[in-house]
Design a protein around this motif. Structure first.
Motif, short mmCIF file in Angstrom:
data_model
loop_
_atom_site.label_atom_id
_atom_site.label_comp_id
_atom_site.label_asym_id
_atom_site.label_seq_id
_atom_site.Cartn_x
_atom_site.Cartn_y
_atom_site.Cartn_z
N SER B 57 47.50 -12.94 8.53
CA SER B 57 47.84 -13.22 9.92
C SER B 57 48.68 -12.08 10.51
O SER B 57 48.47 -11.66 11.65
CB SER B 57 48.60 -14.54 10.00
N SER B 60 46.35 -9.40 11.39
CA SER B 60 45.59 -9.66 12.62
C SER B 60 46.44 -9.32 13.85
O SER B 60 45.93 -8.81 14.84
CB SER B 60 45.11 -11.11 12.66
N THR B 69 39.29 -16.79 21.01
CA THR B 69 38.05 -16.69 20.22
C THR B 69 37.02 -17.57 20.92
O THR B 69 37.31 -18.18 21.96
CB THR B 69 38.25 -17.24 18.79
N THR B 276 44.41 -17.91 17.67
CA THR B 276 43.64 -16.84 17.02
C THR B 276 44.29 -16.37 15.72
O THR B 276 43.63 -16.22 14.69
CB THR B 276 43.49 -15.66 18.01
N GLN B 279 43.70 -18.77 13.06
CA GLN B 279 42.32 -18.76 12.57
C GLN B 279 42.10 -17.63 11.56
O GLN B 279 41.37 -17.79 10.59
CB GLN B 279 41.33 -18.61 13.73
N TYR B 280 42.74 -16.49 11.80
CA TYR B 280 42.62 -15.40 10.81
C TYR B 280 43.29 -15.79 9.50
O TYR B 280 42.82 -15.47 8.42
CB TYR B 280 43.16 -14.08 11.36
N GLU B 284 41.40 -16.28 5.73
CA GLU B 284 41.86 -15.75 4.44
C GLU B 284 42.01 -16.89 3.42
O GLU B 284 41.65 -16.74 2.25
CB GLU B 284 43.19 -15.00 4.63
#
Ligand SMILES: Cc1ncc(COP(=O)(O)O)c(C=O)c1O
Lengths: 165, 394
Positions: B57, B60, B69, B276, B279-280, B284
């Motif tokens: 995160s 990102s 997104t 967002t 979500q990253y 992972e």
């Protein structure tokens, strides 16, 4: 190795002092089963000992110096690296000794009370061994993590709210 | 604070006036007013999110991935969820049409209910259960109908109990296994009986499987994986519990496209998309999170074994919770109500547990103890509970 044995080993690797009673409960086994299992693992030399992990920097007046030494050696006919490794790891000052791949052959961890104690060991004991070609000594400045244990003080406060859904 | 005189009549919706604040709230206020307590009242992991997930995160953010997104979530994440659901629970979902990334399982529950429930519809809610179900049904205009479970029955759903509550208005049933607060799991056979009834009466199933990975004695069986159930199941799950990611607010719903499209409409207008950065992180967790998760699960299992045995030794009868991280012992032998037990235990011994009735009427006579606490805390808590119980039991 059974799944329960593996689980037991993982637990006592983290905390060797856990009582057999507690281990039995956690692993859902009888007390005598745990005791027997421990006994067996000890006699098979799977468990080699129980030790504490200590932050010596906090034990006043007991500071120790640690160095990691890269050693290049000439292997011996017939016994490869084992013979010279043995001559090194038998010294009390040596806390760890590994055969490595890469630019040097042996990685040796030394502990001493002072830097000069270590310097003496390297110049008198280690470098003078016939098959030792060269040594590079690195002094350890600070220990952040050792054997999976983080040495940096974290405040152990639980950040969770006291009651949640 | 200045007291501003209210110059207009307050207009609140009937739906919001009808629902009560969560019973957990009162207990939270009481517990947080005190110091030095050991809390077994926490419905979340005691782990911090594994480092690689946090690091993903951070990365990102460094890359500046800070825009919206797709409404349904990053396609890559949905694809990863799809692979995960199929490989772990034998339930296949098309990442483009049948999966929506939500703001926690909480939002998933909300949009699922709102997509299905019409005013007056009756929704069966298996109790004791997560505190949000009945209020969310009410907010969606529906009428929650409790279906009780009991310790004698290992908190399994009883088909007869469902039958008794079916009416022409019954539209759906809410299931959640492994269960919060009881820790109960449903095996394939038991679940199949419920499934047969559900099909016979053409009901929709909301299946909250957020604790699926935290199933200790047998593999989790997903409702959607049973014969004839995929078509009628809306599966709600998320990262909060199994990946120790409660604060990230990311979850997902999986459902046949007709339902997913309907839910997406609500999600798109109400939320746009889930965070967002979260979500990253979730991506992972899906890709490289298994080892950390399995380690956490193994540790919960050990603590479950330890804690439940110790509760029994302390004199509280407790069924063996097969999943989640809660024990739900009966406290009837003390002669106290759940509320009295929890309150007195907090004041006299400084241990916080949650009174069972906040999870529905069926929870009275029990308290929820979360064993997502360190072994040291658990040992101390058990000693204190034992002393407490001894005082009241003679
Ligand atoms: C059964 C159940 N469902 C859903 C949730 C909410 O999860 P999330 O954090 O993903 O919104 C919880 C949290 O306690 C829960 O216990």
């Amino acid at each position: 190795m059974t799944e329960k044995e593996r689980e037991l080993l993982l637990l006592i690797e983290k905390e060797g002092r856990m009582s057999a009673e507690k281990l039995a409960k956690m692993l859902d086994l009888q007390l005598n089963e745990i005791k027997q299992m421990l006994h067996q693992l000890e006699s098979r030399n799977v468990i080699l000992g129980y030790s504490a992990i200590i932050d010596w920097t906090k034990a006043v007046g007991t500071e120790i110096v640690t160095a990691m030494i890269d050693v290049k050696v000439t292997p011996q006919r017939g016994r490869g690296f084992d013979e010279v490794a043995e001559r090194i790891y038998r010294f009390n000052e040596v806390k760890a000794c590994y055969l490595m791949s890469g630019t040097y052959d042996l990685s040796v961890v030394i502990e001493g009370r002072t830097m000069s104690e270590i310097a003496n060991f390297v110049s008198e004991k280690l470098s003078t061994l016939e098959s030792v070609i060269s040594t590079t000594t690195h002094f350890r400045l600070k220990q952040y993590k050792h054997d999976g244990i983080i040495f940096v003080d974290e405040d152990g406060a639980d950040p969770r709210i006291v009651v949640s859904p | 604070m200045t007291n501003v005189k209210n110059t207009h009549d307050v207009h609140l919706s009937k739906a919001v006036e009808r629902i009560e604040p969560s019973g957990i709230r009162r207990f939270f206020d009481l517990a947080s007013s005190m110091d030095n307590i050991i809390s077994l009242g926490v419905g979340e992991p005691d782990y911090t999110t594994p480092w690689n997930v946090r690091e993903a995160s951070i990365h990102s953010l460094e890359k500046g991935l800070t825009s919206y997104t797709a409404n349904a979530g990053l396609l890559e994440l949905r694809e990863a969820i799809s692979v995960y659901m199929e490989s772990r629970f034998q339930t296949a979902y098309d990442p483009e049409e049948e999966i929506i990334v939500t703001v926690g399982a909480s939002e998933g529950l909300d949009i699922a209910l709102r997509a299905v429930v019409d005013p007056g519809d009756e929704i069966l809610v298996v109790e004791p259960c997560f505190v949000s179900y009945a209020p969310l049904v009410s907010l969606a205009g529906g009428v929650p109908i409790p279906v009780p479970t009991s310790m004698e029955n290992n908190f399994q759903v009883n088909v007869e109990a469902i039958k008794e509550r079916l009416t022409p208005k019954t539209k759906a049933i809410m299931l959640s296994f492994p269960n919060n607060p009881t820790g109960a799991v449903m095996g394939r056979e038991e679940l199949a009986k419920v499934a047969a009834l559900v099909q016979e009466h053409d009901l929709v199933v909301f299946s909250d499987e957020i604790y699926a990975e935290l199933s200790y004695d047998e593999e989790h069986v997903s409702t959607a994986a049973l014969d004839g159930m995929w078509e009628r199941t809306i599966l709600i799950s998320g990262f909060s519990k199994s990946f120790a990611m409660t604060g990230w607010r990311v979850g997902y719903v999986c459902a046949p496209a007709v339902y997913a499209r309907a839910m997406l409409k609500i999600h798109q207008y109400a939320m746009m998309c889930a965070s967002t950065m979260a979500q990253y992180a979730a991506l992972e967790a899906m890709k490289n999170g298994r080892a950390d998760m399995e380690e956490m699960v193994a540790s919960y299992r050990q603590r479950r074994n330890y804690f439940v045995k110790s509760l029994r030794e302390a004199g509280l009868s407790c069924h063996s919770p097969g999943g989640a991280f809660y024990a739900f012992p009966s406290i009837r032998s003390t002669g106290l109500t759940s509320e009295e037990f929890a309150e007195k235990l907090l004041i006299e011994q400084r241990v916080a547990v949650v009174p069972g009735h906040v999870f529905g009427d069926g929870g009275e006579g029990h308290v929820r103890c979360s064993y997502a606490a360190s072994m040291k805390q658990l040992e101390e808590a058990v000693d204190r509970i034992a002393a407490f119980v001894k005082n009241y039991q003679n």
